[in-house]
Design an enzyme around this catalytic site. Sequence first.
Site: not given
Lengths: 416, 282
Positions: B50-52
């Site tokens: 869920g992290c870019q």
Amino acid sequence: MTNETTISTGFDVDAIRQQFPILRQPVHGDRPLIYLDSAATSQKPQVVIDSLVDYYTTKNANVHRSAHYLSAAATNVYEDARKTVAAFIGAESPECIVFTKGTTEAINLVANTWGQANIGKGDAIIVTGMEHHANIVPWQMLCERVGAELRLLPVENDGTLALSFWDPLVEDGKVKLLAITHVSNTLGTINPVAALAARARKRGIVTVVDGAQAVAHVDVNMDLLGCDFYAFGAHKVYGPTGIGVLYGRRELLESMPPWQGGGAMISSVTWEKTTYNDVPIRFEAGTPHIEGAAGFAAALRWFVDLDHKALRRHEQEILRHMVDVISQIDGVRFIGTAPVRTAVVSFVVDGIHASDLGTLLDQHGIAVRTGHHCTMPLLERFGVPSTVRASVACHTTHEEVEAFGVALQHAVRMLR
Amino acid sequence: MTTKDVLNELESDFAMLPTWEDRYQYIIDLGKALPALPEDDRKDENLVRGCQSRVWLVPSIVDGKIRLRADSDAIIVRGLVALVLKVYDNRTPEDILSSPVSEFDRLGLLQHLSPNRANGLASMVSNIARVAEIARAAEVHRTTSVPASDGSISTGSTTATTTTTTTTTTPAPSTSSDAQYPLPTRDAIIDALKTVYDPEIPIDIYDLGLIYEVRVSTDGTVHILMTLTTPNCPSAQQLPSEVEQAARSVPGVIDVTVEITFDPPWDKTMMSESALFQIGLF
Ligand SMILES: Cc1ncc(COP(=O)(O)O)c(C=O)c1O
């Protein structure tokens, strides 16, 4: 210097900007918006926004079905849009234009119809090393389904295609299809599509062109390009999202089996047998994006009315100016330095993650894209996980480029 | 220091940073100061989803406290990671669970983050909360229980209540159990552990390599040191209690403690040959 270049192009960018209401809206409270992300999606001029409202205010009904007044009006809007698109790309007839959700769906349509019917075990497909995932993955999926082989036409260090690989790639006669982008969304390279399509044609290879980034920046003419399929979406040429087209040469479209089944695409349905409608409706199952078509046509009509010679010159000046201001940064590396480029400038800065630059630029009100731009294999080839990408549009000004340069310097100072 | 103390401190720090430049510079400086994770820990199993940009999180449970090490490849995210570590590292599970990610709202920070960033921060904190849940569950299972007079095994929910029951109902529990059963063998415990399966992989947890250590003390206490395939797996929360119950079912076991560790983190090379064979890797 700034003023000189503005004047020399003779392009009235202020008049253009007046037509884009979103450009007047500040971001993060009070910062003027500098939108350098048109390669992701373009902003929309007022006439396009109005066309959507007008469609729903005066013409809304379903198309091709009912005999009433509004249905005829909606059908006219939809079919006129097809004619507008056909004229815009110099297609031989509106019947060669299939409406899709966008570029991605158009390419998937070719892979699942022409590809599925004509490519088999032992055949090969060429994709170039600079394709967007939308022009890679559908071909990988097809290859996996039918047992065909995917071949790569590689990219040189400057971001041009390594054309010397063409002959060895096609020598064994197994290649049936070439998938190539007209303009690279990461490098800005304009590919020699007409030359390659001609070479392909000689060997009976069908050419599928991803025109997503080209239509807003280069003249696109099917006659001159000589390709078999051309895919693009409305939203990168100042039109709405959710609609695009597949152009196909008529005899190819007519030879293709349908893909999605449903309403509109049939001519008769019985329990025993269904016969399919003619092209292009055969490929347009279900109720289409009618107001999208209205907006698409409004966008193209607005766009072709611009002075294209002046527009091209303006955009090239802006790109050169961008390269100038970015070059001022210590440790900058441009990704994509082909001699013939348009649309975007991509770069990385030594020791700084692209997303950090993107975050700080955003705080200045500047919208750029950071990441892999859906071209992971291409970035791997250049050995970087992501880049900062600044795009040019008809409304980009030299003042904006200057402000971008100052903000970039500021961001780099904060991060170093 | 508790999570709340740190958040209060941060809140007053941030209040003295009027412009976005100040706030971002503060975060960037935190990011620069955060020690880098060794290359070995920057592996895909430790990535927070869920992290870019990429974020690695390596949690462990030491003396009942959650220890955290983390890193990112982007400096602003690294600064946010450092902020999260300031708040949550070396805290008790209870403390961590009492300060959800919404507490960060107080810093006036979230509205300056892109939705991607805010999601990344949220998923990092929710991973930490999950580890805290697991640690708390393991804590609860670290209980003393004794065979009831009929020879069956009782499992108390907390040390306190079990002890009370014991003193009132069974006058001499330890001697009676000594008489009834010989000391359990390590092999018997392992056989029992082989009846427990990972919720996501059809292989028992012993063959999977999740059990790092089984110690049987002379007083009939069994200590099990184990890991989970990933701290980010929500369904793993029930595993420690299943392990504890399986070990308890072995005759002669007086007490079971289950300790969770993520050091070293589990990876495929820890699977036994039979496990590798079953999933077709051998
Ligand atoms: C070169 C290129 N091809 C394909 C696409 C996909 O377009 P869409 O997402 O509109 O289908 C894009 C846009 O991101 C693009 O830049």
